[in-house]
Design a protein around this motif. Sequence first.
Motif, PDB file in Angstrom:
ATOM      1  N   PHE A 113       0.874  -1.183   0.000  1.00 50.12           N
ATOM      2  CA  PHE A 113       0.000   0.000   0.000  1.00 50.12           C
ATOM      3  C   PHE A 113       0.905   1.225   0.000  1.00 50.12           C
ATOM      4  O   PHE A 113       2.077   1.150   0.401  1.00 50.12           O
ATOM      5  N   ASP A 114       0.393   2.337  -0.440  1.00 50.84           N
ATOM      6  CA  ASP A 114       1.175   3.574  -0.500  1.00 50.84           C
ATOM      7  C   ASP A 114       0.899   4.395   0.752  1.00 50.84           C
ATOM      8  O   ASP A 114      -0.198   4.948   0.925  1.00 50.84           O
ATOM      9  N   GLY A 115       1.872   4.468   1.642  1.00 57.40           N
ATOM     10  CA  GLY A 115       1.676   5.151   2.914  1.00 57.40           C
ATOM     11  C   GLY A 115       2.777   6.144   3.226  1.00 57.40           C
ATOM     12  O   GLY A 115       3.732   6.319   2.462  1.00 57.40           O
ATOM     13  N   TYR A 116       2.624   6.787   4.382  1.00 59.83           N
ATOM     14  CA  TYR A 116       3.587   7.799   4.839  1.00 59.83           C
ATOM     15  C   TYR A 116       4.550   7.154   5.840  1.00 59.83           C
ATOM     16  O   TYR A 116       4.152   6.736   6.928  1.00 59.83           O
ATOM     17  N   HIS A 117       5.815   7.059   5.471  1.00 56.16           N
ATOM     18  CA  HIS A 117       6.816   6.396   6.293  1.00 56.16           C
ATOM     19  C   HIS A 117       7.328   7.355   7.368  1.00 56.16           C
ATOM     20  O   HIS A 117       7.697   8.495   7.084  1.00 56.16           O
ATOM     21  N   ARG A 118       7.366   6.868   8.621  1.00 54.15           N
ATOM     22  CA  ARG A 118       7.793   7.679   9.755  1.00 54.15           C
ATOM     23  C   ARG A 118       9.177   7.251  10.248  1.00 54.15           C
ATOM     24  O   ARG A 118       9.635   6.129   9.966  1.00 54.15           O
ATOM     25  N   ALA A 119       9.796   8.113  11.027  1.00 49.92           N
ATOM     26  CA  ALA A 119      11.155   7.862  11.510  1.00 49.92           C
ATOM     27  C   ALA A 119      11.239   6.636  12.404  1.00 49.92           C
ATOM     28  O   ALA A 119      12.290   5.987  12.484  1.00 49.92           O
ATOM     29  N   ASP A 120      10.138   6.283  13.091  1.00 50.62           N
ATOM     30  CA  ASP A 120      10.168   5.131  13.995  1.00 50.62           C
ATOM     31  C   ASP A 120       9.918   3.806  13.283  1.00 50.62           C
ATOM     32  O   ASP A 120       9.829   2.757  13.919  1.00 50.62           O
ATOM     33  N   GLY A 121       9.780   3.836  11.959  1.00 45.95           N
ATOM     34  CA  GLY A 121       9.566   2.629  11.182  1.00 45.95           C
ATOM     35  C   GLY A 121       8.122   2.310  10.882  1.00 45.95           C
ATOM     36  O   GLY A 121       7.830   1.406  10.088  1.00 45.95           O
ATOM     37  N   SER A 122       7.200   3.046  11.496  1.00 41.28           N
ATOM     38  CA  SER A 122       5.782   2.835  11.220  1.00 41.28           C
ATOM     39  C   SER A 122       5.399   3.503   9.904  1.00 41.28           C
ATOM     40  O   SER A 122       6.138   4.351   9.382  1.00 41.28           O
ATOM     41  N   GLY A 516     -14.497 -11.312   3.056  1.00 44.63           N
ATOM     42  CA  GLY A 516     -13.297 -10.905   3.780  1.00 44.63           C
ATOM     43  C   GLY A 516     -12.165 -10.510   2.854  1.00 44.63           C
ATOM     44  O   GLY A 516     -11.437  -9.550   3.117  1.00 44.63           O
ATOM     45  N   GLU A 517     -12.015 -11.234   1.759  1.00 43.15           N
ATOM     46  CA  GLU A 517     -10.990 -10.892   0.775  1.00 43.15           C
ATOM     47  C   GLU A 517     -11.320  -9.567   0.089  1.00 43.15           C
ATOM     48  O   GLU A 517     -10.429  -8.737  -0.141  1.00 43.15           O
ATOM     49  N   ARG A 518     -12.584  -9.377  -0.231  1.00 41.73           N
ATOM     50  CA  ARG A 518     -13.021  -8.119  -0.858  1.00 41.73           C
ATOM     51  C   ARG A 518     -12.740  -6.933   0.067  1.00 41.73           C
ATOM     52  O   ARG A 518     -12.296  -5.859  -0.379  1.00 41.73           O
ATOM     53  N   ILE A 519     -12.961  -7.135   1.340  1.00 45.15           N
ATOM     54  CA  ILE A 519     -12.728  -6.069   2.316  1.00 45.15           C
ATOM     55  C   ILE A 519     -11.244  -5.737   2.409  1.00 45.15           C
ATOM     56  O   ILE A 519     -10.863  -4.562   2.466  1.00 45.15           O
ATOM     57  N   LEU A 520     -10.379  -6.752   2.418  1.00 47.88           N
ATOM     58  CA  LEU A 520      -8.940  -6.486   2.488  1.00 47.88           C
ATOM     59  C   LEU A 520      -8.474  -5.696   1.270  1.00 47.88           C
ATOM     60  O   LEU A 520      -7.687  -4.747   1.401  1.00 47.88           O
ATOM     61  N   ASN A 521      -8.956  -6.031   0.090  1.00 44.25           N
ATOM     62  CA  ASN A 521      -8.596  -5.257  -1.102  1.00 44.25           C
ATOM     63  C   ASN A 521      -9.055  -3.811  -0.985  1.00 44.25           C
ATOM     64  O   ASN A 521      -8.346  -2.886  -1.400  1.00 44.25           O
ATOM     65  N   TYR A 522     -10.228  -3.621  -0.396  1.00 42.84           N
ATOM     66  CA  TYR A 522     -10.751  -2.264  -0.194  1.00 42.84           C
ATOM     67  C   TYR A 522      -9.866  -1.503   0.797  1.00 42.84           C
ATOM     68  O   TYR A 522      -9.548  -0.319   0.593  1.00 42.84           O
ATOM     69  N   VAL A 523      -9.456  -2.180   1.876  1.00 42.47           N
ATOM     70  CA  VAL A 523      -8.598  -1.549   2.874  1.00 42.47           C
ATOM     71  C   VAL A 523      -7.291  -1.078   2.234  1.00 42.47           C
ATOM     72  O   VAL A 523      -6.800   0.022   2.536  1.00 42.47           O
ATOM     73  N   ILE A 524      -6.733  -1.867   1.351  1.00 41.68           N
ATOM     74  CA  ILE A 524      -5.485  -1.485   0.680  1.00 41.68           C
ATOM     75  C   ILE A 524      -5.671  -0.192  -0.110  1.00 41.68           C
ATOM     76  O   ILE A 524      -4.812   0.698  -0.093  1.00 41.68           O
ATOM     77  N   GLU A 525      -6.810  -0.079  -0.793  1.00 43.67           N
ATOM     78  CA  GLU A 525      -7.086   1.146  -1.565  1.00 43.67           C
ATOM     79  C   GLU A 525      -7.285   2.351  -0.641  1.00 43.67           C
ATOM     80  O   GLU A 525      -6.817   3.453  -0.924  1.00 43.67           O
ATOM     81  N   VAL A 526      -7.972   2.133   0.476  1.00 45.20           N
ATOM     82  CA  VAL A 526      -8.174   3.217   1.452  1.00 45.20           C
ATOM     83  C   VAL A 526      -6.842   3.633   2.051  1.00 45.20           C
ATOM     84  O   VAL A 526      -6.527   4.829   2.163  1.00 45.20           O
ATOM     85  N   ALA A 527      -6.037   2.649   2.456  1.00 43.65           N
ATOM     86  CA  ALA A 527      -4.742   2.928   3.073  1.00 43.65           C
ATOM     87  C   ALA A 527      -3.806   3.661   2.126  1.00 43.65           C
ATOM     88  O   ALA A 527      -2.924   4.410   2.561  1.00 43.65           O
ATOM     89  N   SER A 528      -4.006   3.474   0.840  1.00 45.80           N
ATOM     90  CA  SER A 528      -3.163   4.122  -0.180  1.00 45.80           C
ATOM     91  C   SER A 528      -3.676   5.500  -0.572  1.00 45.80           C
ATOM     92  O   SER A 528      -3.048   6.176  -1.397  1.00 45.80           O
TER      93      SER A 528
END
Length: 552
Positions: A113-122, A516-528
């Motif tokens: 997923f495309d996210g914002y990388h932080r200094a603490d590794g999160s 459940g699989e459909r939801i995980l794919n949706y979460v990836i799009e939201v997280a990105s």
Amino acid sequence: MSEIGKIIQVHPADNVLVALQDLAAGETLVWKEKAYTLLEPIPAKHKFTISTIAAGDAITMYGVLVGKAKTDLPVGVRISTENITHASGSYSLHERRTGWHIPDITKWQQKTFDGYHRADGSVGTANYWLVIPLVFCENRNIEVIREALLEELGYARVKKYNQFTQHLTKLYQSGADTSAILETDYVEVETGNNKSPLFPNVDGIKFLTHDGGCGGIRQDAQTLCGLLAGYITHPNVAGATILSLGCQNAQVAMLQDEIQKRDADFKKPLFILEQQKLGTETRLVSTAIKQTFAGLVEANKNTRKPAPLNKLCIGLECGGSDGFSGISANPAIGYTSDLLVALGGSVILSEFPELCGVEQELSDRCVNENIAQRFMQLMQTYNRQAEAAGSGFYMNPSPGNIKDGLITDAIKSAGAAKKGGTSPVADVLDYPEKINKAGLNLLCTPGNDVESTTAEVGSGATVVLFTTGLGTPTGNPIAPVVKLSSNTALYERMPDIIDINTGTIIEGKETIEAAGERILNYVIEVASGRIQVSAVRNGQDDFIPWKRGVSL
């Protein structure tokens, strides 16, 4: 799913069946080669008896004790608050039962997923700046800062009802009477904010006002500082501006100590201003504005970059639940939870009053005895405090829950626990502790939707999956809250607040695993950042700290 699409037995040991649609009195239904004639109408989502049950005998659902009969119950009657009462099984420390069926994660192992990388590794799923008062005395100054920043920086929300009010004003001024005004329909008008955000890589500025920080007991101040530290150190947050009056219980040093507990090498920009030292409101507010502006300049330098899915932390929440929640939406996100755990990610299951009756299963799933004992101790202490206040976990179901089939806390809890899937319990947290282990984590919170969601995000959830059968607009200031309906009727009735429909499971159109699989794919799009959920779009920034009093 039901053999005939009308009924279902959730667990082979259950002595009730669930109506998947309205059933008529006198109707004969066949389940597993046995016929049952209904003695009364059974509304959809409610349950009816499939064996004769004597007064005092157990009502079993999800394979666990969920109530006891108040009177003798024949076959084919609806169970209700009039004829059964809450009951749940006892629990104790057993052997570990941490084996589980690990789902196939092949199709997600290379996904990111495309996210914002932080200094603490999160890695965050969003990029917000926070403005927070350490005490309620500063709430007005926070509002002044809000007014100064949001519109000028392009973050003001669309005022979609202003033109409707203007239209009603013109009607009144032209002589329209009350009946004409009441008959006027609202028409959606495009009034958007013409300004583009000055800082396109910053999702917004969030103002976490509250009524705490002083008064009450000292533990309230410590807990509040812990929660605020959880938000300041959260992966979805770039930095924060803090306003302190100076004399309150929630001292700056207390907040700084809580930040250090969560991130010993804290590097985010943090501006702390104390009004009693700075003097005038003008000096306080103007300093806060320029420091926040400078912080936004730095926050805007961070951009989304790919991250593995094990960097996701999902909060599992429910609210406005109904009799379908435990057989559609909750087990669906439970399977999503199992998928993420198998991928090395983290999930948080909270709402301890809604785990009543399933303590044995959850404690058995804890990876070691210390964690199991902590879970049982937190549950017992919480329930004793509720009972001492004249209540108890049995008082948790709301009128809406009861009306739609969740007539005891144990029934509600057995269905709510399905959100946690089947994986081992990696850790048990007491509010407002931060999550630090991958896998399924149990977090002690109330069942109250907003208090619990606020707590899950404070502990580290970067996305929240929120199931509902009746509908609720609950959101969070910094984490996207994905709303999932347990039934299609709700999804169609409230499309402005519901993101995903799992009523397809009730209708036999989709399996729990497929959903459940459909939801995980949706979460990836939201997280990105490629999908904006309804709660974010609607500006649903609910934030209520729990004071650790009795809240169900």
